[in-house]
Design an enzyme around this catalytic site. Structure first.
Site, PDB file in Angstrom:
ATOM      1  N   CYS A  26      37.556  20.232  81.138  1.00 29.54           N
ATOM      2  CA  CYS A  26      38.212  21.130  80.017  1.00 29.54           C
ATOM      3  C   CYS A  26      38.846  22.446  80.195  1.00 29.54           C
ATOM      4  O   CYS A  26      39.734  22.877  79.600  1.00 29.54           O
ATOM      5  CB  CYS A  26      37.480  21.016  78.601  1.00 29.54           C
ATOM      6  N   HIS A  76      33.367  22.723  74.301  1.00 28.43           N
ATOM      7  CA  HIS A  76      34.511  22.202  74.779  1.00 28.43           C
ATOM      8  C   HIS A  76      35.918  23.293  74.194  1.00 28.43           C
ATOM      9  O   HIS A  76      35.777  22.900  73.336  1.00 28.43           O
ATOM     10  CB  HIS A  76      34.525  20.611  74.002  1.00 28.43           C
TER      11      HIS A  76
END
Length: 438
Positions: A87, A380
């Site tokens: 990510c 994230h």
């Protein structure tokens, strides 16, 4: 089946051999069509910087309108598959592919590869990536080759561990800069890094450091190239100078609320004079003696794209932690107060903002924000990107959803990307028109 993506060495070797045969076949037939290529430009032609002429400036002045894009336009909005803790890469790719000038460069197919092994060229892969993301294909793209090249050229990012998005951004720009040498036309007059590749044209600014001797007040000045500005946050181990006004007000497009730290506060702290102390005496070039001094950082030259990095991840001998302090940032930013030429507007380290600043050359618009959710150990990355004026989207790997401006401004913020509102050729046009008016 887990439907995960893996690398197969045998398949990769077969693909490499097939590509080699295709290149040989292309080389054997190129002589037959070389006369056509000489008379007609095509893909791979050397990119030349647009130097505006006086007639072109006049045309720009008489034709200010640009092509309008429908609000339902979605080309360029394409998700990216997470290949295993990637990510950090996906959010930076979304920011780069929505950088207007960089997008125009790659979609015009003007990169000329001069690497001995084109399959290892990151710029070639970025060209392919831009074409994929702007192809109109709605299905998520799998950036496996980009990840593979990153592992080759930036080995500290190899593997499936969590990585820092800011570290990836700097590594990617460095590799792109090195692989862009074939696109460098050799002009370095306006670039502090003496490079005219597309990466330095867009991202490189000049950071000026002034060291002032406290004895003779002599000033030693150095200017270093920079791709981003890293900003300290309140709550970190370094002492923070709170400079938000004590009452609610509006400065530089920001809404100042008591107790809320702003991007402007962080920039004021970054550019304030810093006393180096008696333990860091330097030899003054003027009085030729070791004296205490002060150091001040300002911007000597602004980049087309300004990237601000909030130091949210703190690594010290005592602890490792994430700083979650909310930082307010504006949609529009004026960098004039932080220029080296604006130092006379500083009184006791505080910036005296001009009431009527008509200098649009230093004004920026926000177009991308990278965020980090979670902790230092488990988190994230996502990003917000501006697809059109006032149209924002959230990119969460393969999922892209519409977002409001409030969603963007309320986000925590880790990396902020601002684009100049007025480019150099436009500012020259304005100057020339003002000169003619007088």
């Amino acid at each position: 089946m887990c439907k995960d993506y893996i690398y197969d060495k045998d398949i990769e070797q077969i693909a490499k051999e097939e590509r080699g045969e295709a290149l040989k076949l292309q080389a054997s037939t190129s002589t037959e069509i070389s006369h056509q290529q000489c008379s007609k430009p095509g893909p791979g032609e050397k990119f030349l910087t647009w130097e505006t002429t006086k007639p072109e400036l006049e045309l720009l002045g008489h034709n200010p309108r640009r092509r309008r894009i429908a609000s339902s336009f979605t080309i360029g909005l394409r998700g990216l598959i997470n290949l295993g803790n990637t990510c950090f890469m996906n959010c930076i790719v979304q920011a780069l592919t929505h950088t207007p000038i960089l997008r125009d460069f790659f979609l015009s197919d003007r990169h000329r590869c001069e690497m001995p092994s084109p399959e290892l060229c990151l710029v070639c892969e970025m060209s392919s990536l831009f074409r994929e993301l702007y192809s109109g294909n709605p299905s998520p793209h799998v950036p496996y080759k980009l990840l593979h090249l990153v592992w080759i050229h930036a080995r500290h990012l190899a593997g499936y561990r969590q990585q820092d998005a800011h570290e990836f951004l700097i590594a990617a720009l460095d590799v792109l800069h090195r692989h862009c040498k074939g696109d460098d036309v050799g002009k370095a007059a306006n670039n502090p890094n003496h490079c005219n590749c597309i990466i330095d044209q867009i991202f490189t600014g000049g950071l000026q450091s002034d060291v002032t001797c406290q004895a003779c007040h002599g000033v030693s000045t150095t200017i270093d190239p920079c791709w981003d500005i890293s900003l300290d946050l309140p709550g970190s181990c370094t002492s923070f100078w709170p400079m938000s006004p004590g009452r609610e007000s509006s400065v530089n497009g920001e809404s100042h609320i008591p107790g809320i730290t702003t991007l402007m506060d962080c920039l004021r702290r970054f550019t304030r004079p810093e006393h180096l102390g008696s333990s860091a005496k330097i030899k003054c070039g003027s009085c030729q003696s070791y004296q205490e001094s002060t150091k001040q950082l300002t911007m000597n030259k602004l980049p087309v794209v300004a990237c601000f990095h909030f130091k949210r991840f703190e690594h010290s001998a005592k602890q490792r932690r994430k700083i979650t302090t909310y930082i307010s940032f504006p949609l529009e930013l004026d960098m004039t107060p932080f220029m080296a030429s604006s130092k006379e507007n500083r009184i006791n380290g505080q910036l005296q903002l001009p009431t009527n600043s008509g200098n649009n050359e230093n004004k920026y618009s926000l177009f991308a924000v990278v965020n980090h959710q979670g902790t230092l150990e488990s988190g994230h990355y996502t990003s917000f990107i501006r697809h059109q004026k006032d149209q924002w989207f959230k990119c969460d790997d393969a999922v892209i959803t519409k977002a409001s401006i409030k969603d963007v401004l309320d986000s925590e913020g880790y990396l902020l990307f601002y684009h100049k509102q007025v480019l150099d050729h436009e500012s020259e046009k304005v100057k020339e028109m003002n000169t003619q008016a007088y």
